[in-house]
Design an enzyme around this catalytic site. Sequence first.
Site, PDB file in Angstrom:
ATOM      1  N   HIS A  36       0.881  -1.185   0.000  1.00 55.33           N
ATOM      2  CA  HIS A  36       0.000   0.000   0.000  1.00 55.33           C
ATOM      3  C   HIS A  36       0.910   1.225   0.000  1.00 55.33           C
ATOM      4  O   HIS A  36       1.730   1.386  -0.903  1.00 55.33           O
ATOM      5  CB  HIS A  36      -0.917  -0.120   1.225  1.00 55.33           C
ATOM      6  CG  HIS A  36      -2.074   0.831   1.274  1.00 55.33           C
ATOM      7  ND1 HIS A  36      -2.429   1.656   0.243  1.00 55.33           N
ATOM      8  CD2 HIS A  36      -2.976   1.089   2.269  1.00 55.33           C
ATOM      9  CE1 HIS A  36      -3.496   2.370   0.588  1.00 55.33           C
ATOM     10  NE2 HIS A  36      -3.839   2.045   1.818  1.00 55.33           N
TER      11      HIS A  36
ATOM     12  N   HIS B 213      -2.371  -2.178  -9.782  1.00 54.21           N
ATOM     13  CA  HIS B 213      -3.350  -1.596  -8.867  1.00 54.21           C
ATOM     14  C   HIS B 213      -4.603  -2.449  -8.867  1.00 54.21           C
ATOM     15  O   HIS B 213      -4.971  -2.991  -9.917  1.00 54.21           O
ATOM     16  CB  HIS B 213      -3.707  -0.163  -9.304  1.00 54.21           C
ATOM     17  CG  HIS B 213      -4.293   0.643  -8.202  1.00 54.21           C
ATOM     18  ND1 HIS B 213      -5.635   0.602  -7.896  1.00 54.21           N
ATOM     19  CD2 HIS B 213      -3.722   1.480  -7.302  1.00 54.21           C
ATOM     20  CE1 HIS B 213      -5.849   1.394  -6.873  1.00 54.21           C
ATOM     21  NE2 HIS B 213      -4.719   1.930  -6.481  1.00 54.21           N
TER      22      HIS B 213
ATOM     23  N   ASP C 270       2.749   5.538  -6.679  1.00 55.61           N
ATOM     24  CA  ASP C 270       3.998   5.422  -5.934  1.00 55.61           C
ATOM     25  C   ASP C 270       5.228   5.319  -6.831  1.00 55.61           C
ATOM     26  O   ASP C 270       6.350   5.392  -6.348  1.00 55.61           O
ATOM     27  CB  ASP C 270       3.942   4.193  -5.015  1.00 55.61           C
ATOM     28  CG  ASP C 270       2.948   4.395  -3.893  1.00 55.61           C
ATOM     29  OD1 ASP C 270       2.907   5.505  -3.351  1.00 55.61           O
ATOM     30  OD2 ASP C 270       2.208   3.451  -3.567  1.00 55.61           O
TER      31      ASP C 270
HETATM   32  N1  CMC Z   1       4.735  -6.818 -10.469  1.00 55.27           N
HETATM   33  C1  CMC Z   1       4.603  -8.030 -11.076  1.00 55.27           C
HETATM   34  N2  CMC Z   1       3.445  -8.689 -11.171  1.00 55.27           N
HETATM   35  C2  CMC Z   1       2.357  -8.113 -10.617  1.00 55.27           C
HETATM   36  C3  CMC Z   1       2.416  -6.864  -9.980  1.00 55.27           C
HETATM   37  C4  CMC Z   1       3.662  -6.209  -9.907  1.00 55.27           C
HETATM   38  N3  CMC Z   1       3.783  -5.020  -9.319  1.00 55.27           N
HETATM   39  N4  CMC Z   1       1.182  -6.534  -9.512  1.00 55.27           N
HETATM   40  C5  CMC Z   1       0.385  -7.561  -9.870  1.00 55.27           C
HETATM   41  N5  CMC Z   1       1.094  -8.500 -10.534  1.00 55.27           N
HETATM   42  C6  CMC Z   1       0.582  -9.736 -11.133  1.00 55.27           C
HETATM   43  C7  CMC Z   1       0.235 -10.757 -10.059  1.00 55.27           C
HETATM   44  O1  CMC Z   1       1.353 -11.585  -9.749  1.00 55.27           O
HETATM   45  C8  CMC Z   1      -0.876 -11.518 -10.728  1.00 55.27           C
HETATM   46  O2  CMC Z   1      -0.325 -12.368 -11.691  1.00 55.27           O
HETATM   47  P1  CMC Z   1      -0.982 -13.822 -11.985  1.00 55.27           P
HETATM   48  O3  CMC Z   1      -2.340 -13.519 -12.567  1.00 55.27           O
HETATM   49  O4  CMC Z   1      -0.059 -14.461 -12.925  1.00 55.27           O
HETATM   50  O5  CMC Z   1      -1.071 -14.506 -10.652  1.00 55.27           O
HETATM   51  C9  CMC Z   1      -1.632 -10.431 -11.492  1.00 55.27           C
HETATM   52  O6  CMC Z   1      -0.660  -9.428 -11.769  1.00 55.27           O
HETATM   53  C10 CMC Z   1      -2.801  -9.821 -10.713  1.00 55.27           C
HETATM   54  O7  CMC Z   1      -2.273  -9.273  -9.512  1.00 55.27           O
HETATM   55  P2  CMC Z   1      -2.971  -9.351  -8.095  1.00 55.27           P
HETATM   56  O8  CMC Z   1      -1.911  -9.575  -7.061  1.00 55.27           O
HETATM   57  O9  CMC Z   1      -4.116 -10.299  -8.135  1.00 55.27           O
HETATM   58  O10 CMC Z   1      -3.552  -7.887  -7.983  1.00 55.27           O
HETATM   59  P3  CMC Z   1      -4.121  -7.202  -6.670  1.00 55.27           P
HETATM   60  O11 CMC Z   1      -5.215  -6.343  -7.103  1.00 55.27           O
HETATM   61  O12 CMC Z   1      -4.390  -8.191  -5.598  1.00 55.27           O
HETATM   62  O13 CMC Z   1      -2.851  -6.345  -6.163  1.00 55.27           O
HETATM   63  C11 CMC Z   1      -1.352  -4.585  -5.809  1.00 55.27           C
HETATM   64  C12 CMC Z   1      -2.718  -5.000  -6.362  1.00 55.27           C
HETATM   65  C13 CMC Z   1      -1.216  -3.079  -5.864  1.00 55.27           C
HETATM   66  C14 CMC Z   1      -1.218  -5.039  -4.338  1.00 55.27           C
HETATM   67  C15 CMC Z   1      -0.250  -5.273  -6.687  1.00 55.27           C
HETATM   68  O14 CMC Z   1      -0.357  -4.821  -8.017  1.00 55.27           O
HETATM   69  C16 CMC Z   1       1.139  -5.012  -6.133  1.00 55.27           C
HETATM   70  O15 CMC Z   1       1.571  -5.723  -5.223  1.00 55.27           O
HETATM   71  N6  CMC Z   1       1.877  -3.984  -6.679  1.00 55.27           N
HETATM   72  C17 CMC Z   1       3.192  -3.649  -6.172  1.00 55.27           C
HETATM   73  C18 CMC Z   1       3.054  -2.830  -4.900  1.00 55.27           C
HETATM   74  C19 CMC Z   1       2.582  -1.419  -5.195  1.00 55.27           C
HETATM   75  O16 CMC Z   1       3.079  -0.741  -6.063  1.00 55.27           O
HETATM   76  N7  CMC Z   1       1.636  -0.955  -4.367  1.00 55.27           N
HETATM   77  C20 CMC Z   1       1.090   0.397  -4.466  1.00 55.27           C
HETATM   78  C21 CMC Z   1      -0.343   0.416  -4.903  1.00 55.27           C
HETATM   79  S1  CMC Z   1      -0.923   2.058  -5.355  1.00 55.27           S
HETATM   80  C22 CMC Z   1      -0.913   3.026  -3.946  1.00 55.27           C
HETATM   81  C23 CMC Z   1      -1.544   2.444  -2.760  1.00 55.27           C
HETATM   82  O17 CMC Z   1      -2.563   1.774  -2.799  1.00 55.27           O
HETATM   83  O18 CMC Z   1      -1.019   2.702  -1.692  1.00 55.27           O
END
Ligand code: CMC
Length: 437
Positions: free
Chosen positions: A268, A307, A363
């Site tokens: 986050h 996201h 971010d």
């Molecule tokens: N790098 C590589 N792969 C990713 C990433 C990433 N940053 N984000 C998602 N994926 C992949 C994930 O592994 C999954 O792949 P598969 O379908 O093969 O299993 C697919 O994309 C869907 O991802 P998810 O984990 O189901 O998506 P989510 O909605 O649960 O997670 C998130 C959203 C923001 C937690 C995630 O994208 C992430 O961990 N990003 C990196 C951390 C980040 O930048 N966070 C800041 C978010 S914006 C500001 C805030 O909210 O504070």
Amino acid sequence: MDKEVLNIVDRRTGAAYDLPFFKGAIRAMDLRQIKTGPEDFGVMTYDPAFLNTASCQSAITFIDGDKGILRYRGYPVEQLAENCTFLEVAYLLLNGELPTEAELKEWVESITRHTMLHETSKKFLEGFRYNAHPMGMFISTVAALSTVYPEARHVLDPEVRRLQIRRLIGKVPTIAAYTYRHSLGFPYVYPDNDLSYAENFMNMLWKMVEPKYTANPVLARALDILFILHADHEQNCSTNAMRAVGSSQADPFLSTSAACAALSGPLHGGANEEVLKMLDVIGSKDKIPAYIDKVKAGEFKLMGFGHRVYKNYDPRARIIKWAAESVFEVTGRNAKLDIALELERIALEDDYFVKRKLYPNVDFYSGIIYQAMGFKPEMFTVLFAIPRTVGWLAQWQEMLCDAEQKIARPRQVYTGYEARDVVPMEKRGLTATSTTA
Ligand code: CMC
């Protein structure tokens, strides 16, 4: 035939049900009438991580993740960033309308009046170890305000709420600046009420021996814009924490502290700090392809990408990228920007990211600006928490005034043992079913 209903047939019983649509959703409680018999609890939904569950109605922030749209109270965030100050936007989020000139004057004066910390809060901060993480100090000190203002617990009194909201918005920059000064071992600087919200924050961060601090206007405006972009983002993890904790009628200082704790995680608000660490690890543009290969192999995530809601470019990232240019004209270009731009270019052309609709989020670029301004990465999430306090408070107030809201209490799908008897100590470990916790 009424088209505004969802018709469900339960194949277990053959019974049919008409569930009315409510603003495009169905009410989960309407499912409870679907039963196999009088003893049956009724149908529940199972939705870990709230992927498809609206927990509230809200009139504050609108996001269209597919189109990359973000609006506060109907106004596009781009227009607010261009034309308004952060305190104007804070007023808008909390009150539903942009302030008139007179309303803004009163609002700014009252926030300014609440910037001082009680001396005991300052002493509390002094007790932290020299190397304590600023976010840990920030979270604890916000919670500690609850001990200074015990009347804050009367959360159903609108006047009490009004005062605590002003106190919190006024004091979070002061707490943030004190955590920064503490980690450097510098004496605390008191607020200067002649300065704007962002300028005063910069004064408390960076004033040394000069009698009066003068903030660089370009940097002060860039900080103000960053505050606007971070002010609210509907039902994210920390806002959900604010609403959940606030729903028990805990006071706003404690609820805000819980929201800050949720924000601190690397998935986050902690992601901005992780982005900088990631750019350090990558080190140079030629190392990007190898790094991306490791991301695709599932070794780690590309921080600042992806996201839950945006499946398009995060509109905040676009504005931050633009604001970075004005900051770099003052501070000089941050070398990490070139690595970030190249990383974005390569990722956005790569099938892995394209297929999963992973774009830079807020971010990805914010940390690069913060670092150019002189902040250490450990401060980045604290910088996120200052403006987001406004969003949390607007959502908290909306929740308390919503007649449909009650204490947040999700259900579970129980997967543990059926009832069983306690085995005496001497016989434990002998049965095949024993497990360790
Ligand atoms: N790098 C590589 N792969 C990713 C990433 C990433 N940053 N984000 C998602 N994926 C992949 C994930 O592994 C999954 O792949 P598969 O379908 O093969 O299993 C697919 O994309 C869907 O991802 P998810 O984990 O189901 O998506 P989510 O909605 O649960 O997670 C998130 C959203 C923001 C937690 C995630 O994208 C992430 O961990 N990003 C990196 C951390 C980040 O930048 N966070 C800041 C978010 S914006 C500001 C805030 O909210 O504070």
